[in-house]
Design an enzyme around this catalytic site. Structure first.
Site, mmCIF file in Angstrom:
data_model
loop_
_atom_site.group_PDB
_atom_site.id
_atom_site.type_symbol
_atom_site.label_atom_id
_atom_site.label_comp_id
_atom_site.label_asym_id
_atom_site.label_seq_id
_atom_site.Cartn_x
_atom_site.Cartn_y
_atom_site.Cartn_z
ATOM 1 N N GLU A 1 3.082 -9.883 -6.170
ATOM 2 C CA GLU A 1 2.789 -9.020 -7.326
ATOM 3 C C GLU A 1 2.714 -7.546 -6.937
ATOM 4 O O GLU A 1 2.859 -6.666 -7.773
ATOM 5 C CB GLU A 1 1.497 -9.459 -8.022
ATOM 6 C CG GLU A 1 0.245 -9.182 -7.199
ATOM 7 C CD GLU A 1 -1.049 -9.564 -7.915
ATOM 8 O OE1 GLU A 1 -1.020 -10.448 -8.785
ATOM 9 O OE2 GLU A 1 -2.090 -8.973 -7.578
ATOM 10 N N SER A 2 2.492 -7.273 -5.669
ATOM 11 C CA SER A 2 2.438 -5.889 -5.188
ATOM 12 C C SER A 2 3.783 -5.186 -5.326
ATOM 13 O O SER A 2 3.860 -3.973 -5.170
ATOM 14 C CB SER A 2 2.016 -5.880 -3.723
ATOM 15 O OG SER A 2 2.919 -6.658 -2.956
#
Lengths: 316, 257
Positions: B53-54
């Protein structure tokens, strides 16, 4: 923007033009922030953390901060522990590898801090709507859950809308425009062209949504240096109102290609955050007890800071 | 084949890895999901794309990372973007599989990671959704990895942070959620799925040496069971070698025997 004293960390050899420079000190930048402001602050897990700026906010006694955030755990927990946080829109605050944000959690559990939960995409979409200049965005997350079902402080958190073309239903989230975005980045030039190395969290959405953008950076470089790596530029100068030069300004968080997170100090912070008393002692030592970033870095110690430096080949 | 000793965590990693098919796009988190995903990529799913998700996509770290924004992932990846880009991929329908952990998961696979007690003034304030709600709303399939404990398996979670099948058949469709929701729950005792007709959690296989009673004692609701009960396949020597010597040699997420 007028420039004041800028010579303090002038080791970069950059010629600083008084007419175009947006560089100001951390104290000056923070002085422009009004109590009760809606702020959005950078940081992703233990990186990109605007710690130098948060320290200065605490030293200046900022209060009643209304935070619009995604997962910016460090800013939120510091402000909560200093009694500066009134309420927070958030999707996740967690000290990765350690546990919950204890100052923040305590503030919520004791009813001192109001919260409004989102998913990461949900809250970022509110910022993105503001960035795009539209009053809402239709999205497909958070539906059916208590994130939407449980009432929170913002009456206008969401509405359900139907697509005028296909009749499909969407969750509409309203745009939100923070008063100020405070972003810690890798480097910038005097006019504010700002670069980030590595993954960039939601810096672009935050900066584009906010009315005013203060950027703090590890180093000031020349515009020619910026233009050698244009693909790393995350904010062009016209998106940036002020630049603050704070080397090791993310400590104890890390900055990719500069230095790693300081696990020793993160552990110390986290332990201190277990009780209000021990956290107050921490603040007395590392925030109130020093005048500025330089005093803080001196306390951490050159030896410790040097051990954190990144390997230029690996970036960490 | 000689019997090989293995830990429950190794078995969980292997069972989770089996859920990734080759050429799929999977969004993964830290811990066992990361171990499982890299195991899948090194074995049956070499063309799977793994992202975080980063905003870090297809990372090949030299050392095991301890977070989704870990610099070890940024150092050797095909794209380091941002969170909004990463999660936009979900809404764009590009993501086949997501892995999730949970503080609490109920019989419909709904997850709570927000509060214990009242929302406004809770007993315990937990971290919150993060990207979990986004993943569970939009990934085509979701696999939940969670330790099997009574307090973590209530009949109904106290707060639905992340949608499972909500209150049963058709609920996700009515809410307008696009993905199929959770399809598997992998624990240290068993692998579970969801019944097609009720969307309630259903036992699929018991791990070797685990009894049905043991699973029931640690589950706060009536788990659906159909006889005969299968056994979760044991890790192969090849899988164990990869886990122990290459993927997690320091035993950060998989404690060594």
């Amino acid at each position: 923007m007028a420039t004041i004293e800028i010579g303090r960390c002038g080791s970069t050899g950059v010629k600083r033009s008084k007419t175009t420079s947006k560089i100001i000190s951390a104290a000056e930048a923070v002085a422009t922030i009004v109590d009760g402001s809606n702020l959005t602050l950078g940081g992703f897990a233990h990186s990109l953390t605007p710690i130098a700026m948060v320290h200065e906010m605490i030293r200046q006694g900022k209060k009643d901060i209304d935070l619009t955030s995604m997962g910016e755990c460090w800013a939120a927990d510091f402000l909560a522990g200093a009694g500066a946080l009134r309420r927070a829109r958030l999707s996740n605050y967690m000290f990765e590898g350690y546990g919950r944000c204890l100052n923040f959690s305590r503030g919520v559990q004791e009813g001192r801090i109001q919260v409004e939960d989102y998913s990461h995409f949900g809250i970022t979409s509110r910022l993105q709507a503001a960035a795009l200049g539209v009053s809402y965005l239709p999205i497909k997350v958070m539906a059916g859950t208590d994130i939407l079902n449980v009432k929170t402080f913002d009456e206008d958190k969401y509405k359900t809308v139907q697509c005028p073309f296909t009749d499909e239903e969407y969750v509409a989230v309203r745009s939100i425009q923070p008063d100020v975005a405070i972003i810690h980045a890798s480097r910038a030039d005097l006019s504010g062209n700002t670069q980030v190395f590595g993954a960039s969290s939601i810096i672009e959405e935050q900066a584009r949504a906010a009315k005013r953008v203060i950027v703090s950076v590890e180093e000031i470089v020349s515009s020619a240096e910026i233009m050698k790596k244009p693909e790393s530029t995350i904010l062009p100068s016209f998106m940036v109102d002020a630049v603050v030069e704070v080397p090791f300004g993310a400590h104890p968080g890390g900055m990719f290609r500069y230095y790693n997170q300081d696990d020793k100090h993160i552990g110390r912070y986290w332990e201190a955050s277990r009780t209000p008393e021990t956290f107050q002692e921490y603040l007395n030592e590392f925030v109130y007890g020093v005048q500025d970033l330089w005093g803080y870095l001196k306390k951490i110690g050159i030896r410790q800071l040097m051990t954190l430096r990144a390997d230029p080949k690996l970036g960490y | 084949m000689a019997t090989v000793e293995f830990t429950r965590e190794e078995l969980m990693a292997v069972a989770a890895a089996a859920e990734i098919r080759d050429s799929e796009v999977a969004i993964i988190g830290t811990g066992l999901p990361m171990i499982a995903s890299y195991l899948a990529k090194r074995t049956h799913a070499p063309s799977a794309s793994l992202f975080f998700e980063s905003g870090i996509i297809d990372a090949f770290p030299r050392d095991l990372a301890t977070g989704v924004g870990d610099f070890r992932l940024m150092s050797n990846c095909v794209k380091a973007s941002g969170l909004y880009y990463a999660l936009s991929l979900l809404q764009g329908g590009r993501v086949d599989l997501g892995f999730l952990g949970a503080a609490e998961v109920d019989q419909y696979g709904n997850i709570n990671s927000t509060v214990i007690g009242n929302y406004i003034k809770p007993q315990v304030r937990l971290p919150g959704s993060g990207g979990a709600n986004d993943i569970a709303s939009l990934a085509k399939r979701v696999v939940i990895i969670v330790p099997h404990q009574l307090r973590k398996f209530p009949e109904r979670v106290q707060y639905i942070t992340t949608p499972g099948h909500l209150d049963g058949v058709g609920a996700r469709e009515r809410a307008g959620l696009r993905g199929a929701g959770p399809v598997r729950v992998v624990t240290n005792l068993a692998v579970m799925g969801f019944d097609d007709e009720t969307k309630r959690m259903k036992l699929r296989s018991l791990h070797p040496g685990v009894s049905l009673d043991q699973v029931r004692e640690n589950t706060g609701f009536e788990l659906l069971v159909t006889e005969p009960i299968e056994e979760t396949p044991a890790p192969t020597p090849e899988q164990l070698k990869l886990l122990r010597e290459e993927i997690d040699p320091d035993g950060i997420y998989i404690s060594k025997k």
